[in-house]
Design a protein around this motif. Sequence first.
Motif, PDB file in Angstrom:
ATOM      1  N   ARG A 259       0.888  -1.219  -0.049  1.00 14.95           N
ATOM      2  CA  ARG A 259       0.021  -0.130  -0.054  1.00 14.95           C
ATOM      3  C   ARG A 259       0.728   1.235   0.229  1.00 14.95           C
ATOM      4  O   ARG A 259       0.406   2.319  -0.423  1.00 14.95           O
ATOM      5  N   ASP A 275       1.107   6.966  -0.970  1.00 12.44           N
ATOM      6  CA  ASP A 275       0.051   5.840  -1.196  1.00 12.44           C
ATOM      7  C   ASP A 275       0.000   5.397  -2.540  1.00 12.44           C
ATOM      8  O   ASP A 275       0.101   6.045  -3.639  1.00 12.44           O
ATOM      9  N   VAL A 285       1.351  11.394   1.157  1.00 13.92           N
ATOM     10  CA  VAL A 285       0.637  11.243   2.272  1.00 13.92           C
ATOM     11  C   VAL A 285       1.238  11.399   3.579  1.00 13.92           C
ATOM     12  O   VAL A 285       0.614  11.663   4.740  1.00 13.92           O
ATOM     13  N   ASP A 369       1.396   6.305  10.517  1.00 17.45           N
ATOM     14  CA  ASP A 369      -0.208   6.073  10.418  1.00 17.45           C
ATOM     15  C   ASP A 369      -0.592   5.335   9.111  1.00 17.45           C
ATOM     16  O   ASP A 369      -0.398   5.752   8.213  1.00 17.45           O
ATOM     17  N   THR A 370      -1.017   4.024   9.465  1.00 16.84           N
ATOM     18  CA  THR A 370      -1.304   3.287   8.483  1.00 16.84           C
ATOM     19  C   THR A 370      -2.487   3.214   7.820  1.00 16.84           C
ATOM     20  O   THR A 370      -3.085   2.502   6.890  1.00 16.84           O
ATOM     21  N   VAL A 371      -3.193   3.950   8.350  1.00 16.34           N
ATOM     22  CA  VAL A 371      -4.840   4.281   7.837  1.00 16.34           C
ATOM     23  C   VAL A 371      -4.817   5.234   6.735  1.00 16.34           C
ATOM     24  O   VAL A 371      -5.224   4.994   5.752  1.00 16.34           O
ATOM     25  N   LYS A 372      -4.518   6.648   7.315  1.00 10.34           N
ATOM     26  CA  LYS A 372      -4.609   7.714   6.429  1.00 10.34           C
ATOM     27  C   LYS A 372      -3.329   7.938   5.637  1.00 10.34           C
ATOM     28  O   LYS A 372      -3.272   9.096   4.905  1.00 10.34           O
ATOM     29  N   GLY A 373      -2.099   7.562   6.421  1.00  9.35           N
ATOM     30  CA  GLY A 373      -0.999   8.181   6.047  1.00  9.35           C
ATOM     31  C   GLY A 373      -0.411   9.221   6.778  1.00  9.35           C
ATOM     32  O   GLY A 373      -1.253   9.926   7.480  1.00  9.35           O
TER      33      GLY A 373
END
Length: 411
Positions: A259, A275, A285, A369-373
Motif C-alpha cells: 500500500r 500511497d 501522504v 499512520d497506516t490508516v490515512k498516512g
Amino acid sequence: AIAKCRGCGPGYKSPLDAMKGPREEIVYVPCIYRNTNIEKPDYLATVDVDPKSANYCKTVEPSELFWKCGLANPHTSHCLGSGQIMISTMGDPYGNGNGGFVLLDGETFEVIGNWELPGEAAPFGYDFWYQPRHNVMISTEWGAPKVLANGFNPNDVKAGHYGQSIHVWDWTTHKRLQSLDLGVAGAIPLEVRFLHNPDAAEGFVGCALNGTVFRFYKTQKGDWATEKVIGVPSKKVEGWILPEMPSLITDILISLDDRFLYFSNWLHGDIRQYDITDTRNPRLVGQVFLGGSILNDGLVKVTEDQELDGQPSPCIIKGKRVPGSPQMLQLSLDGKRLYSTTSLYSAWDKQFYPDLIKEGSVMTQIDVDTVKGGLRVNPDFLVDFGREPDGPALAHEVRYPGGDCTSDIWI
C-alpha cells in the motif's frame, strides 16, 4: 519467504501473513570505519528495539571474490530457494564498474562462483530483486567504485562513470534480456523493489541524481518497460557546491501489503510516504524532516523552492541534534514503525556531512499512520553510534533476524 538460507526460521506463507507476525525485538546494523580516522575493522551491531527491554535503544575475504569471480565491492544479498546466497557487486578488483553476482554456499559461506553467464555482466551494479513467478530479476546501477571512493564529482557523470539503466534478467537461464535506459531523469538508479505480492509484475526503482522514482512493469508483449511516476524538484540554492541541489533519493521500500512506498532524500533531509494503491499515480501522504543540507541554521540558503515555504529546522531527539540526513530505511512487519540510519557511503559522508565522521551516525524511529498516512518522529528513540567503544561509527543498513520488507521474497 526464506527467513534463513537453510534450517528453520519464522517463515510466512504470504506478505500479508508476515504483517501479523510478532513485533521486532532486535535489528542488525552494519557499522563502518572505512574512510574515517579510526583504524578499526567494520562491524555488525545488534540493536535492542524492544521498548520493554532494559537495553532498549542498544566476513567473506575480498581475495576470494577476486580469484573465483573477478568481482569486488559486494552490495546486496538475498537468500535463494536453493539454499545459496546471492550477492550483487559494483565493480572489478581494479575499481572499474562491473554489475556481476556472486553465489555463496548458504551454510559454509564458501564462494561458489558467478551467477551470471560469462560476458553477461552489466556495465555497473548495485541492487537487485527477483520475482520467481515471472522468471525475472531486475538489477540497478550506481557507478565505478574508483570514482565513488573520491566523493561525488559532477564531471564523473559526464564522463560516463555512473549508470542510468536497469537490467532485466532471465531468472532460470541467468541471461541478461534487456537493458532499460532511464535517461538523464533516471540517472543513478539505486534501490529496486518489486511489489511483495509474488504474482505482481511491477515495482519501483529510486533514481538518486535527479530525485525520481520510476515504475517498471511487464508489458502485454511479455517484455519490460518503465515510466517515471514521482519527481522531487531540485532546489535553487546559494552556498553549496552547485547552484541547484537535487533531493538525492538513496533508499526506497514498500510495505508488505503493497500500500505504501517510502523513500529518503539524503540531501534535502526528509523521508516521504506515498500511497501506491494506484501504482501509476503515487500520492504523497506523509513527510518528515530529520536533518539534511537545507536546515534553517546552516550555511546553505534556498533561493527558490517549488515545495516548501521555508527551510526546515534541525531535528533534536533526546537532546541530540541529528547529524547528517536520513538514508537507509527499514519498516516493521506491521508497517507501523520506520527505522532510519544516516550514513550513505563514507567518502560521500565526509564530503557532504563531515560532522558524521566526527560524531558518528544515528538510528531513529518514525511512527507511521497506516490508516490515512502520516509520519511522526518518535521522541524517545535514538541510537547514537558516536558513543561506540572504538569511536564514532557510520551505521548503514537495518535488517531483522527473520526477514523484513527489504529482503523477503515469496516464491
